[in-house]
Design an enzyme around this catalytic site. Sequence first.
Site, PDB file in Angstrom:
ATOM      1  N   ARG A   1       0.849  -1.188   0.000  1.00 25.13           N
ATOM      2  CA  ARG A   1       0.000   0.000   0.000  1.00 25.13           C
ATOM      3  C   ARG A   1       0.891   1.246   0.000  1.00 25.13           C
ATOM      4  O   ARG A   1       2.057   1.203   0.414  1.00 25.13           O
ATOM      5  CB  ARG A   1      -0.907   0.015   1.236  1.00 25.13           C
ATOM      6  CG  ARG A   1      -1.833  -1.195   1.346  1.00 25.13           C
ATOM      7  CD  ARG A   1      -2.649  -1.123   2.632  1.00 25.13           C
ATOM      8  NE  ARG A   1      -3.569  -2.254   2.782  1.00 25.13           N
ATOM      9  CZ  ARG A   1      -3.315  -3.367   3.446  1.00 25.13           C
ATOM     10  NH1 ARG A   1      -2.141  -3.513   4.044  1.00 25.13           N
ATOM     11  NH2 ARG A   1      -4.215  -4.328   3.539  1.00 25.13           N
TER      12      ARG A   1
ATOM     13  N   HIS B   1      -3.417   2.992  -6.336  1.00 26.63           N
ATOM     14  CA  HIS B   1      -3.810   1.690  -5.799  1.00 26.63           C
ATOM     15  C   HIS B   1      -3.937   0.638  -6.903  1.00 26.63           C
ATOM     16  O   HIS B   1      -3.912  -0.566  -6.624  1.00 26.63           O
ATOM     17  CB  HIS B   1      -5.133   1.812  -5.043  1.00 26.63           C
ATOM     18  CG  HIS B   1      -5.320   0.776  -3.986  1.00 26.63           C
ATOM     19  ND1 HIS B   1      -4.574   0.740  -2.817  1.00 26.63           N
ATOM     20  CD2 HIS B   1      -6.163  -0.293  -3.908  1.00 26.63           C
ATOM     21  CE1 HIS B   1      -4.952  -0.288  -2.083  1.00 26.63           C
ATOM     22  NE2 HIS B   1      -5.903  -0.930  -2.707  1.00 26.63           N
TER      23      HIS B   1
ATOM     24  N   ARG C   1      -1.220  -1.937  -6.876  1.00 25.33           N
ATOM     25  CA  ARG C   1      -1.451  -3.053  -5.942  1.00 25.33           C
ATOM     26  C   ARG C   1      -2.395  -4.085  -6.569  1.00 25.33           C
ATOM     27  O   ARG C   1      -2.152  -5.292  -6.468  1.00 25.33           O
ATOM     28  CB  ARG C   1      -2.032  -2.499  -4.645  1.00 25.33           C
ATOM     29  CG  ARG C   1      -2.360  -3.533  -3.566  1.00 25.33           C
ATOM     30  CD  ARG C   1      -2.709  -2.795  -2.287  1.00 25.33           C
ATOM     31  NE  ARG C   1      -3.373  -3.622  -1.291  1.00 25.33           N
ATOM     32  CZ  ARG C   1      -2.751  -4.397  -0.410  1.00 25.33           C
ATOM     33  NH1 ARG C   1      -1.431  -4.489  -0.438  1.00 25.33           N
ATOM     34  NH2 ARG C   1      -3.432  -5.096   0.485  1.00 25.33           N
TER      35      ARG C   1
ATOM     36  N   HIS D   1      -4.107  -8.902   3.749  1.00 27.57           N
ATOM     37  CA  HIS D   1      -5.538  -8.771   4.006  1.00 27.57           C
ATOM     38  C   HIS D   1      -5.909  -9.429   5.331  1.00 27.57           C
ATOM     39  O   HIS D   1      -5.229 -10.350   5.804  1.00 27.57           O
ATOM     40  CB  HIS D   1      -6.342  -9.420   2.873  1.00 27.57           C
ATOM     41  CG  HIS D   1      -6.416  -8.560   1.646  1.00 27.57           C
ATOM     42  ND1 HIS D   1      -6.708  -9.048   0.398  1.00 27.57           N
ATOM     43  CD2 HIS D   1      -6.238  -7.221   1.476  1.00 27.57           C
ATOM     44  CE1 HIS D   1      -6.704  -8.065  -0.481  1.00 27.57           C
ATOM     45  NE2 HIS D   1      -6.419  -6.948   0.154  1.00 27.57           N
TER      46      HIS D   1
ATOM     47  N   TYR E   1     -11.068  -9.697  -5.810  1.00 27.47           N
ATOM     48  CA  TYR E   1     -10.547 -10.169  -7.091  1.00 27.47           C
ATOM     49  C   TYR E   1     -11.434 -11.220  -7.743  1.00 27.47           C
ATOM     50  O   TYR E   1     -10.941 -12.207  -8.301  1.00 27.47           O
ATOM     51  CB  TYR E   1      -9.104 -10.660  -6.908  1.00 27.47           C
ATOM     52  CG  TYR E   1      -8.203  -9.549  -6.449  1.00 27.47           C
ATOM     53  CD1 TYR E   1      -7.799  -8.553  -7.341  1.00 27.47           C
ATOM     54  CD2 TYR E   1      -7.822  -9.439  -5.119  1.00 27.47           C
ATOM     55  CE1 TYR E   1      -7.021  -7.495  -6.911  1.00 27.47           C
ATOM     56  CE2 TYR E   1      -7.036  -8.384  -4.679  1.00 27.47           C
ATOM     57  CZ  TYR E   1      -6.637  -7.412  -5.589  1.00 27.47           C
ATOM     58  OH  TYR E   1      -5.875  -6.353  -5.165  1.00 27.47           O
TER      59      TYR E   1
END
Length: 391
Positions: free
Chosen positions: A210, A335, A338, A361, A371
């Site tokens: 991040r 982002h 990522r 996560h 995803y």
Amino acid sequence: MAKKTNYVKNGKEYYRVTATVGRDANGKLIRKEFYGKTKKEAEAKKEEYLLKIRNGLNPELENIIFGDLMHTWLFEVVRVSVKPSTFERYESLYRNYIKESELYSLKISFIKSLQIQRYYNRLYQEGKSSKTIRSIHKLLRSFFNYAVKEGYINQNPCGNRKVVIPGSAEEKTERKIETFTDEEIEKIKEVLKGHRLRALFLLAFGTGLRQGELLGLKWTDIDFKKKELKVQRTIKQVTIIDEKGNREYKTIEQIPKTKNSIRTVPIPSSVIPVLREYKKMQMEEKLKAGSAYLNDIENGYVFTTELGNPIDARNLIRAHKRLLKRAGVPYKNFHAIRHTYATKLFERGVPLKIVSALLGHADVSTTANIYTHVMPKEKITAAETLNDLLR
């Protein structure tokens, strides 16, 4: 005939009854008086009051103004128990959506689910997104939980299924995740040649960290021999708000987003020499700046300005935009790097659990939910492995 009243006040007759409602700090009994035109009316008021106490409600607090109590809760309870960045977000929601709303001046005991629903509906009709309204709802729900616990009210009007977030149905469509294509990555890599922050961007593509985690990296977190780094902190620019509402913009260190965010992540071999080269450049910048340089290169932050200051996240976003423009790549937010990292891992057959751990996560379901655009391919690949069995 029975006497209908037993008390005279300001020339008017009433029936008065009393009840013991507890003891004060010194152990002395606390008695409360109830008045009515008749004994029946006075007794009814007493029973209603005592019933509220038995249900955990403090009748003396029913006339408290909702907005005033929420302000007190926010600054005296929440502010000292959450990260400064989290409080900044909560305070912004309160200031922009609660302070001037039709709910603010209502007595807390008068607020019902329908009033909150109407307020949310109005916000949505005025163009506020479901995401914004959901954030307001989470804050209100937390506040009303506190109000129930402290006896101001006996039910949370924002409790489960009592209020609907307008527009939620439309939001349930598949989440759009932006990623960079292989061709776009090549264009970005080309433009990064000679770029001062080349190491930062390549490390971002190679680790999926991040933004705050990248900026919070210190050289002591990087193990060049093992080709890995440890995520142990983030840095963020936030507005610090004191108990009087005074505001001061600061750069602060924070612990990572979740417990699983504290993790070890492998660094692609191709990025290692780029990091070494960047460290060498940083040393040259320190020599050039002399005493004006603020960073300890061995123990300090990896990514800094030319004078050794932590990089402001806003400046990094500006650099990101300029980079994409020079590369001729359509704008995608930082982002997206990522998301690209995670997507490329899935495309190369890395298991969901491993990807989730690398991303830091909270749990695997978070990764799977984000995803879903990659999951169908995973399922097809899994099914194809049975071809030999069924051929």
